[in-house]
Design a protein around this motif. Structure first.
Motif, PDB file in Angstrom:
ATOM      1  N   ILE A  67     -69.594 -43.640  43.854  1.00 32.56           N
ATOM      2  CA  ILE A  67     -68.683 -44.774  43.689  1.00 32.56           C
ATOM      3  C   ILE A  67     -68.485 -45.456  45.033  1.00 32.56           C
ATOM      4  O   ILE A  67     -67.833 -44.913  45.926  1.00 32.56           O
ATOM      5  N   ARG A  68     -69.076 -46.613  45.211  1.00 34.25           N
ATOM      6  CA  ARG A  68     -68.892 -47.343  46.467  1.00 34.25           C
ATOM      7  C   ARG A  68     -67.473 -47.877  46.543  1.00 34.25           C
ATOM      8  O   ARG A  68     -66.845 -47.841  47.585  1.00 34.25           O
ATOM      9  N   ALA A  69     -66.978 -48.411  45.445  1.00 33.30           N
ATOM     10  CA  ALA A  69     -65.600 -48.901  45.451  1.00 33.30           C
ATOM     11  C   ALA A  69     -65.078 -49.065  44.036  1.00 33.30           C
ATOM     12  O   ALA A  69     -65.773 -49.580  43.167  1.00 33.30           O
ATOM     13  N   LEU A  70     -63.858 -48.582  43.847  1.00 35.13           N
ATOM     14  CA  LEU A  70     -63.100 -48.891  42.636  1.00 35.13           C
ATOM     15  C   LEU A  70     -62.018 -49.836  43.105  1.00 35.13           C
ATOM     16  O   LEU A  70     -61.170 -49.449  43.916  1.00 35.13           O
ATOM     17  N   SER A  71     -62.050 -51.077  42.683  1.00 30.09           N
ATOM     18  CA  SER A  71     -61.077 -52.037  43.206  1.00 30.09           C
ATOM     19  C   SER A  71     -60.268 -52.636  42.081  1.00 30.09           C
ATOM     20  O   SER A  71     -60.781 -52.908  41.008  1.00 30.09           O
ATOM     21  N   ARG A  72     -59.015 -52.859  42.395  1.00 30.27           N
ATOM     22  CA  ARG A  72     -58.108 -53.458  41.434  1.00 30.27           C
ATOM     23  C   ARG A  72     -57.518 -54.694  42.099  1.00 30.27           C
ATOM     24  O   ARG A  72     -57.130 -54.645  43.257  1.00 30.27           O
ATOM     25  N   GLU A  73     -57.531 -55.793  41.399  1.00 32.31           N
ATOM     26  CA  GLU A  73     -57.043 -57.033  41.987  1.00 32.31           C
ATOM     27  C   GLU A  73     -55.900 -57.591  41.156  1.00 32.31           C
ATOM     28  O   GLU A  73     -56.017 -57.727  39.947  1.00 32.31           O
ATOM     29  N   VAL A  74     -54.796 -57.905  41.802  1.00 32.84           N
ATOM     30  CA  VAL A  74     -53.739 -58.696  41.176  1.00 32.84           C
ATOM     31  C   VAL A  74     -53.392 -59.739  42.211  1.00 32.84           C
ATOM     32  O   VAL A  74     -52.938 -59.400  43.304  1.00 32.84           O
ATOM     33  N   SER A  75     -53.685 -60.989  41.936  1.00 28.94           N
ATOM     34  CA  SER A  75     -53.432 -61.991  42.957  1.00 28.94           C
ATOM     35  C   SER A  75     -52.929 -63.272  42.324  1.00 28.94           C
ATOM     36  O   SER A  75     -52.992 -63.453  41.106  1.00 28.94           O
ATOM     37  N   SER A  89     -60.423 -47.296  34.675  1.00 29.60           N
ATOM     38  CA  SER A  89     -61.496 -47.252  35.667  1.00 29.60           C
ATOM     39  C   SER A  89     -62.639 -46.348  35.231  1.00 29.60           C
ATOM     40  O   SER A  89     -63.790 -46.620  35.533  1.00 29.60           O
TER      41      SER A  89
END
Lengths: 483, 447
Positions: free
Chosen positions: B50-58, B129
């Motif tokens: 897993i290079r990245a698990l990202s979560r975005e709230v913007s 995820s």
């Protein structure tokens, strides 16, 4: 702004106090992450203010001001990351983020001791913390753009349009790592850009340039401004008379300064520690090998005062440094961020950079350039019987896997019997980075850095950089044109 | 429907109304406010890790104010009342300093969208995820089936956003949209030859995405086909742009008929309206209202609805892409393109349903098929074109071997006019839709 305050004091005053937080809250957030089975974590807080003014059609018709702030929290398990960010810097959001990044943790926690913050201070500053937005009032900024417009038009009656824009930014970062290291930085950026159109009959050409760096208006002298305008107008006028570019393999002399973007594209990216660790770079595992012609030395140097790519500390809190990538043709080292350095068993090099709190850090270039050699630039041109002189470069791209790069000429001339001939347009130069590096047969004594408009994009993240080189001769390069 | 965002549309309307009210109090004669909220997550894998698990709230909030013919803009990510007040104050302060621009101002009220259409743009998907990681693993399984290929990254993402736009003349409307997608990046190697290829597909509904594994297989198959590279001679040849690379020819057109290059006189098409720029068999259509399409929108960033129309009719350039400012400056009617083009499709009346890629290769005969382009070598000021290309050498309609590191050069106007055929192998990428495009000849430079 009181410049007697340290970056850390400024960061605490700008990022923590207004949000009702103190350093203890950052420690507690990292404690919450490290209570799970992860190797490392960092918390990055940032605020920024940005202002732009732009002139077109002779008037400063628009301006904008923006503010942004937020934090990014990362948990790392070897090479695996979980990341969460928020635009609200608050207790609640920090804890939410800490809960979210646990997704990466292996089973079981290790119940570690609480993290105590220890500020890391005394990094040599590579720029002042002064705010370029506040260093002039609005009238002065408008007057500067108007002067550019007037002066560019006065240089030649064929100048039919001038666009000038001014971008000022001021940002503060604060980064804390799971071992308690706490580092702050305050970064100014000023960029002035100029674009002119010249018209002759129904023929139109354009050229652009700029001035930029981590400084305020005091660094932009009248001489620099005059020289920039003269060069932009001249370049556009020369293009009016440019002929179609020749095609085929030929000797190419590449001028100093901005054309160093060639190195950035063809060599620089292949030296970034993520690509080299994963084996996707052609330079992976080749330390100590001859990868360029003798006489070629290339460095990445974040410590130059006030350049666009300069950093006092990188976005992981490592001090910037000068890293020798190639020394006299031999591959010496790569550019690293913390994670890739750790996984590769080498020291970080101060190249961990991110576009903002909403992005993950990666190994990125700072100011990357070839050191000066010994040849007189005139001698280099005189040594070419038939070829191309690339005076100014357009944009470029590289495929680091195949090593192939492509870039466009902004201004080029034919070289005939050792002399510059007719200007040519529309030349595309393509090549194989490692091959081209072996074909550099002369290196000039005229190292120059670009004037400050370079931005590098990687994986969707843009960061300001600086490129540079002396005049170079490449014995054979493929030129694509229509003649 | 459950609201996934921090605010519902009524909540966003209250924010824009407060911002417009603050602008008025600080002296704005007119103002426009827009607000957006985004929510998304991505799983990025590389070779099983897993290079990245990202979560975005913007979120973002923008304000443009007009004081007479002067304007100022501010942006922020802070929705608190103090911040709204500060934005209005700063925008009005800026507007005091900018110069009078006779073309500045809000659109005429008549031009604003009356009844925003429901264009079927919003199909939220909020997987956990683990689900996204599983899908990214499936993308990599599609790559693993090919012996000479390795994953250089697999991405599975889900995202939704909503916007609200309001101005001081009573316009206020908003809508939500979703976009979910899979991407594969593949490294292929054989002897000394290494190359990378990627494939991406996305859509508004999770259910309409192709199987994740297929994305990996598509990228891997393409990467491997490029390994059999041999040099070719330089010369003038017919060139076939495969459908994915042909998208760029449409993008160049849309850039060259956009407002700013037209009024700045930096477009080579500025004087070409009403004149043929393509052969007679070609039409280019813009349609903002295709249900569920990726560039569909009920109204543009100024609140104006575009409409389905021809940009190029029987080869003749008819339409420009104009927002209110450029329309006023050019003295032309506004087209609802503040923020760019919506869905654009190029089509030839000569195309037959069986003109698949094989048929197009037969039409090409002997020449170059381009699959990837690099470099920004299309100059809109004069149409000069010179880009690096990768693809395949074709003889008598059959692919012989891969080609890399060549440049193709010409002038866009001559290139467009030399379009001999467009395939039925239609590919849609974002706003653009085309089949493969055959040009009768181009300069090809090779080592």
């Amino acid at each position: 702004m009181n410049s007697a305050l340290t970056p850390l004091q400024l960061a605490q005053a700008g990022l923590l106090a207004p949000n009702g937080l103190d350093v203890q809250d950052l420690s507690r957030t990292l404690d919450a992450v490290m209570a799970h089975a992860v190797d490392a974590a960092d918390l990055y807080l940032q605020n920024s203010r940005h202002e732009s003014w732009s002139l077109e059609g002779g008037i400063v018709r628009s301006s904008s001001f923006s503010r942004d702030q937020g934090f990014g929290l990362r948990a790392l398990d070897q090479d695996q990351s979980a990341f969460a960010f928020s635009q609200q810097i608050s207790h609640a959001r920090l804890l939410e983020a800490a809960a979210s990044v646990r997704a990466i943790a292996r089973q079981g926690g290790e119940g570690r001791a609480a993290i105590a913050a220890h500020p890391s201070l005394g990094h040599p500053a590579r720029y002042d913390t002064q705010d370029p937005l506040a260093s002039r009032d609005a009238q002065a900024k408008i007057a500067l753009l108007e002067r550019i417009d007037r002066q560019a038009r006065a240089l030649d009656s064929r100048v039919s349009e001038v666009n000038a824009s001014l971008n000022c930014a001021h940002e503060t970062i604060l980064v804390m790592r799971q071992d308690g290291r706490l580092v702050a930085d305050v970064r100014p950026m000023l960029r002035l850009s100029v674009f002119v159109i010249v018209t002759r009959g129904n023929q139109r050409e354009s050229a652009s340039s700029g001035i930029g760096g981590r400084f305020t208006f005091d660094a932009v002298t009248e001489e620099t401004l005059d020289a920039t305008l003269r060069q932009v107008v001249d370049e556009a006028l020369i293009k009016l008379d440019a002929q179609p570019s020749p095609s085929g393999e030929m000797a190419v002399v590449i001028g100093p300064g901005w054309p160093g973007m060639l190195l950035h594209e063809a060599v620089g990216h292949g030296f970034e520690g993520d690509f080299t660790r994963q084996g996707s770079s052609i330079y992976s595992g080749r330390i100590g090998q001859q990868v360029a012609a003798a006489g070629v030395t290339i460095v990445d140097n974040g410590t130059l005062p006030g350049h666009c790519g300069s950093l006092t500390v990188d976005d992981e809190g490592e001090a910037s440094q000068e890293t020798v990538l190639i020394e006299n043709g031999i591959l010496r080292g790569f550019m690293q961020d913390g994670m890739n350095a750790r996984l590769s068993g080498v020291a970080p090099t101060g190249n961990g950079r991110r576009q903002s709190y909403a992005h993950l850090p990666m190994p990125r270039m700072t100011n990357t350039y070839m050191r000066a050699g010994i040849s007189d630039p005139q001698e280099i041109i005189a040594s070419v019987k038939s070829g191309l002189y690339l005076a100014n470069l357009g944009s470029g791209q590289v495929d680091i896997v195949s090593g192939r790069f492509t870039f466009q000429s902004a201004l080029a001339y034919r070289i005939e019997n050792g002399r510059l001939g007719a200007p040519v347009k529309g030349a595309t130069l393509t090549g194989h980075g490692p091959e081209v590096m072996q074909r550099i047969s002369m290196v000039g004594n005229d190292l120059a850095l670009d004037p400050g408009f370079a931005t590098c994009g990687k994986a969707g993240q843009n960061v300001p950089v600086c490129v540079g080189q002396p005049t170079l001769k490449v014995d054979r390069l493929l030129v694509g044109g229509t003649a | 429907m459950n609201n996934l965002f921090p605010h519902d549309q009524a909540g966003l309307d209250a924010i824009t109304a407060a911002l417009l009210d603050a602008a008025r109090r600080h002296g704005a004669t007119d103002a426009v406010a827009s607000v957006s909220e985004n929510k998304g997550q991505t799983a990025h894998l590389r070779q099983g890790r897993i290079r990245a698990l990202s979560r975005e709230v913007s979120c973002g909030l923008s304000l443009a104010v007009y004081i007479g013919q002067r304007q100022g803009h501010t942006h922020s990510t802070d929705f608190t009342p103090d911040s709204l007040e500060e934005m209005a104050r700063a925008a009005c302060a800026i507007a005091q300093h900018t110069q009078e621009d006779p073309f500045a101002g809000l659109p005429d009220t008549d031009a604003l969208c009356k009844t925003p259409l429901d264009l079927d743009l919003y199909h939220p998907w909020e997987p956990d995820s683990e689900t996204l990681v599983t899908l990214a693993r499936q993308i990599e399984e599609g790559i693993a089936d090919w012996p000479e290929a390795a994953s250089d990254g697999a991405w599975a993402s889900a995202g939704q956003s909503q916007v609200r736009l309001a101005n001081s003349r009573g316009f206020s409307a908003g809508y939500a949209q979703s976009y979910h997608g899979f991407t594969a990046s593949v490294l292929a190697a054989r002897d000394d030859i290494r190359c990378r290829e990627f494939w991406h597909e996305g859509g508004r509904r999770q259910g309409e995405l192709p199987a994740a594994k297929q994305i990996g297989a598509q990228a891997a198959g393409r990467a491997i086909s490029l390994l059999d590279q041999r040099p070719i001679a330089s010369g003038e040849f017919p060139v076939l742009f495969d459908a994915r690379s042909a998208i760029s020819l449409l993008q160049h057109l849309c850039q060259a008929i956009s407002g700013r290059p037209l009024y700045m006189k930096t477009s080579f098409l500025g004087e070409r309206f009403g004149q043929p720029i393509f052969p007679e068999h070609i039409d280019v259509i813009e349609d903002p209202f295709i249900p569920g399409a990726l560039a569909s929108q009920p109204f543009d960033t100024e609140g104006i609805s575009a409409s389905r129309r021809v940009l190029v009719e029987s080869g003749v350039l008819r339409g420009a892409l104009l927002g209110q400012y450029s329309a006023r400056r050019l003295g032309l009617p506004v087209t609802g393109n503040a923020g760019g083009n919506t869905n654009v499709q190029i089509a030839s009346r000569l195309t037959r349903p069986d003109d698949d890629l094989a048929a197009m290769l037969r039409k090409l005969g002997t020449g170059l098929m381009v699959t990837n382009l690099s470099g920004e070598g299309a100059r809109l000021i004069n149409g000069d074109y010179s880009r690096a290309a990768r693809g395949f050498w074709v003889e008598r309609g059959e692919i012989r071997h891969a080609v890399d590191g060549v440049t193709i050069a010409g002038n866009l106007l001559e290139m467009w006019q030399s379009i001999a055929a467009i395939g039925a192998d239609t590919f849609v990428s974002g706003a653009f839709s085309t089949g493969s495009i055959l040009l009768s000849r181009m300069h090809v430079a090779s080592r």
